[in-house]
Design a protein around this motif. Structure first.
Motif: not given
Length: 252
Positions: A155, A158, A219, A222, A224, A251
């Motif tokens: 995170a 990101y 991922l 978070a 993605f 992202r």
């Protein structure tokens, strides 16, 4: 140990009984003479694959150590590269390896079209960046994070990327059950668990906690969008599958 320039057994023992941060401060001057540094063939394979995803202006090396990943980013990014690590000793070695243009020894020659490099001391679990990077990468650092910390780490990365930015890292195929590599990694992780149960401060370094399925799930949680690219330059296993893949988390 490893080479004449590498750490001695005593130095490694002192490091292993330290915290992660202090341990790497101690190891930093000799780190590049150990097998722990990411091999050049891995760096080159990742560079070749990531270049197809560009172009990139700004890059972030997460847990940069002595700067191997920064070297990759300088080949891929056009404007600015940042290395972040929480070990002052590792950052000092990285700065020495990539000095500013005015401090480069004459025999090294000018850095041709290389982007500027900045170094930041910070914990990757709390990155101090706005969404400013087109590309983030990391090599060999994930074993220092417990599974419960992984989502938070992702995170943070990101939040440091611009929309459309990529977070990339290689991940190797697990060794076959019963192989020498399998027992070696199992034994190392078991020894580290015993060490951390009996000694403080902890030194978190595990090889078998970064499982691909769990990584992809974290991922995605978070934010993605994730895909895998085979790193065919690193070879294939007997069943034809790649020995390593590149995780590409975007992202959107």
């Amino acid at each position: 140990m490893f080479t004449e320039q590498g750490p001695t057994v005593r130095e490694l023992a002192v490091q292993a009984l330290s915290s992660i941060e202090h341990g790497y401060d101690l190891l930093a001057p000799k780190f590049d003479h150990t097998p722990y540094r990411t091999p050049d063939r891995v760096l080159d394979a990742v560079t070749a694959e990531v270049r197809r995803l560009g172009p990139f202006d700004t890059g972030l090396d997460v847990c940069c150590g002595t700067g191997a990943g920064v070297g990759v980013l300088r080949r891929l990014c056009r404007e600015r590269v940042v290395g972040v690590d929480f070990s002052a000793g590792m950052l000092a070695e990285a700065r020495a390896a990539f000095p500013p243009e005015g401090e480069r020894p004459a025999e090294q020659g000018p850095a041709e079209e290389a982007p500027a490099v900045d170094w930041v001391r910070a914990d990757a679990r709390s990155l101090p960046f706005a969404p400013a990077f087109d590309l983030a990468l990391s090599f060999g650092a994930f074993g220092h994070f417990l599974p419960v910390e992984r989502f938070g780490l992702f995170a943070e990365v990101y939040g440091s990327l611009r929309p459309g930015g990529r977070f990339v890292f290689p991940i190797g195929a697990p060794p076959p059950v019963g192989s020498r590599a399998y027992w070696t990694l199992l034994g190392f992780d078991a020894a580290m668990r015993v060490r951390n149960a009996l000694w403080r401060p902890q030194f978190v370094m595990y090889y078998r906690t970064f499982r691909l399925g769990d990584v992809l799930e974290d991922l995605t949680r978070a934010g993605f969008t994730v895909r895998l690219m085979p790193l065919t330059e690193l070879g294939r296993r007997p069943d034809g599958s790649p020995r390593a893949r590149l995780v590409v988390a975007t992202r959107e």
